[in-house]
Design an enzyme around this catalytic site. Structure first.
Site, PDB file in Angstrom:
ATOM      1  N   LYS A 156       0.821  -1.223   0.000  1.00  0.00           N
ATOM      2  CA  LYS A 156       0.000   0.000   0.000  1.00  0.00           C
ATOM      3  C   LYS A 156       0.850   1.267   0.000  1.00  0.00           C
ATOM      4  O   LYS A 156       2.027   1.252   0.324  1.00  0.00           O
ATOM      5  CB  LYS A 156      -1.008  -0.044   1.147  1.00  0.00           C
ATOM      6  CG  LYS A 156      -2.163  -0.994   0.769  1.00  0.00           C
ATOM      7  CD  LYS A 156      -3.298  -1.040   1.742  1.00  0.00           C
ATOM      8  CE  LYS A 156      -4.380  -1.980   1.178  1.00  0.00           C
ATOM      9  NZ  LYS A 156      -5.410  -2.321   2.168  1.00  0.00           N
ATOM     10  N   ARG A 171      -3.307 -10.388   4.666  1.00  0.00           N
ATOM     11  CA  ARG A 171      -3.741 -10.357   3.257  1.00  0.00           C
ATOM     12  C   ARG A 171      -2.595  -9.768   2.434  1.00  0.00           C
ATOM     13  O   ARG A 171      -2.278  -8.598   2.558  1.00  0.00           O
ATOM     14  CB  ARG A 171      -5.008  -9.501   3.163  1.00  0.00           C
ATOM     15  CG  ARG A 171      -5.630  -9.462   1.782  1.00  0.00           C
ATOM     16  CD  ARG A 171      -6.852  -8.551   1.767  1.00  0.00           C
ATOM     17  NE  ARG A 171      -7.456  -8.513   0.457  1.00  0.00           N
ATOM     18  CZ  ARG A 171      -7.032  -7.746  -0.541  1.00  0.00           C
ATOM     19  NH1 ARG A 171      -6.015  -6.936  -0.373  1.00  0.00           N
ATOM     20  NH2 ARG A 171      -7.637  -7.776  -1.713  1.00  0.00           N
TER      21      ARG A 171
HETATM   22  N1  HH2 Z   1      -7.419  -3.989   0.762  1.00  0.00           N
HETATM   23  C1  HH2 Z   1      -7.757  -4.006  -0.546  1.00  0.00           C
HETATM   24  C2  HH2 Z   1      -8.842  -4.760  -1.000  1.00  0.00           C
HETATM   25  N2  HH2 Z   1      -9.551  -5.532  -0.153  1.00  0.00           N
HETATM   26  N3  HH2 Z   1      -9.922  -6.348   2.032  1.00  0.00           N
HETATM   27  C3  HH2 Z   1      -9.604  -6.371   3.339  1.00  0.00           C
HETATM   28  N4  HH2 Z   1     -10.300  -7.140   4.195  1.00  0.00           N
HETATM   29  N5  HH2 Z   1      -8.566  -5.614   3.834  1.00  0.00           N
HETATM   30  C4  HH2 Z   1      -7.814  -4.812   3.031  1.00  0.00           C
HETATM   31  O1  HH2 Z   1      -6.907  -4.131   3.549  1.00  0.00           O
HETATM   32  C5  HH2 Z   1      -8.131  -4.769   1.629  1.00  0.00           C
HETATM   33  C6  HH2 Z   1      -9.214  -5.556   1.159  1.00  0.00           C
HETATM   34  C7  HH2 Z   1      -6.966  -3.178  -1.501  1.00  0.00           C
HETATM   35  O2  HH2 Z   1      -5.872  -3.874  -1.995  1.00  0.00           O
HETATM   36  P1  HH2 Z   1      -5.805  -4.633  -3.405  1.00  0.00           P
HETATM   37  O3  HH2 Z   1      -6.831  -5.719  -3.493  1.00  0.00           O
HETATM   38  O4  HH2 Z   1      -4.420  -5.076  -3.623  1.00  0.00           O
HETATM   39  O5  HH2 Z   1      -6.100  -3.524  -4.483  1.00  0.00           O
HETATM   40  P2  HH2 Z   1      -7.397  -3.092  -5.290  1.00  0.00           P
HETATM   41  O6  HH2 Z   1      -8.483  -2.759  -4.309  1.00  0.00           O
HETATM   42  O7  HH2 Z   1      -6.941  -1.898  -6.085  1.00  0.00           O
HETATM   43  O8  HH2 Z   1      -7.822  -4.251  -6.149  1.00  0.00           O
END
Ligand code: HH2
Length: 281
Positions: A214, A248
């Protein structure tokens, strides 16, 4: 020495999206996404979190039909992989199809506020649910977020959403909580939440931490998203020490090794892990 440190659980991220912040477009092809998920299982992921909608700051929402089109073949392809499957969605229609395909966890970044049908679905299916804190919504959440005391506010929110879930008939033992790192938070909000994570852990439910790649890690280190694995691991290890249970991450192999060694070090002894892909948090 701390005999009470539980085995960490690594949740591998499979983003089937064109626009995720660190890996958008990489796994949009279903066969590539399935192969990626299988690779993450081989690296030690006990759960795979499959997402068809980016929640990065500024992201535009997508329809349920489009989200389903992205994730359905991937869920089907991974259902026999041996890992638990989580669906990262706030839409009940997408969650229902994912549960039909074999998912056992709904990761709802709106904490049951996004779709009025979600709580009843989770209650009826008896699946696990992750409730995450977010201030505002992805399109605008990073515009000047403000809190009284960020940890007290996030804790009160999660406690209220846990109460809501239980009031909707969802078994408390099936609920996981997540402070929502990066969701309507400045760098200092993120850091204070991580530094005082034990206060969120005190709510008594398994805590999920999602710091992987992040932007606050980029602010501190000056590194691009793909180069933030060491920063991610620093936060994971410190979160483990403060009681977090589920991590995660995009970079499963490195996070798994770091967390296994950190858990053994906190305990001051090593024993073969008892956690399997089917173990409940
Ligand atoms: N962060 C993201 C998405 N889903 N779910 C939980 N429970 N906790 C988190 O911190 C979280 C999440 C964002 O990260 P990422 O999936 O890598 O990116 P994007 O939302 O751009 O697909």
């Amino acid at each position: 020495m701390r005999a009470d440190v539980p085995d960490p659980i690594v949740m591998g991220i499979v983003n089937v999206t064109p626009d995720s912040f660190s890996d958008g477009g990489e796994w949009l092809d279903p066969a590539a996404a399935v192969a990626h998920g299988l690779a993450l299982v081989a690296q030690g992921a006990q759960i795979l979190d499959i997402g068809g909608e980016s929640t990065r700051p500024g992201a535009d929402p997508v329809s349920a039909a489009e989200e389903l089109r992205r994730v359905a073949p991937v869920l089907e392809g991974l259902a026999s992989a041996g890992a638990r499957l989580s669906i990262d969605t706030s839409k009940a229609a997408v969650a229902a199809a994912a549960l039909d395909a074999g998912a056992t966890l709904v990761n709802d970044v709106t904490a049951l506020r996004g779709d009025p049908a979600m709580a009843a679905l989770v209650e009826q299916r008896g699946c696990e649910i992750c409730l995450m804190h977010m201030l505002g919504e992805p399109r605008t959440m990073q515009r000047d977020p403000r809190y009284g005391d960020v940890v007290d506010d996030v804790k009160a929110f999660l406690s209220g959403r846990l109460e809501f879930a239980v009031g909707a008939g969802i078994a408390e033992r099936r609920v996981w909580l997540d402070p929502g790192i990066g969701f309507g938070k400045t760098i200092d909000h993120n850091l204070e939440l991580l530094a005082r994570l034990d206060e969120i852990v005190a709510l008594g439910r398994p805590v999920v931490v999602g710091t992987s790649r992040k932007s606050f890690l980029g602010t501190i280190t000056g590194r691009e998203a793909g180069q933030r694995v060491a920063g991610t691991i620093a936060t994971n290890v410190l979160a483990l020490a403060r009681g977090a249970r589920i991590f995660r991450v995009h970079d499963v192999a490195q996070a798994r090794d770091a967390l296994l060694v950190a858990a053994a070090t906190l305990r001051g002894r090593w024993a073969p892990p008892t956690t399997t892909s089917k173990t409940t948090a």
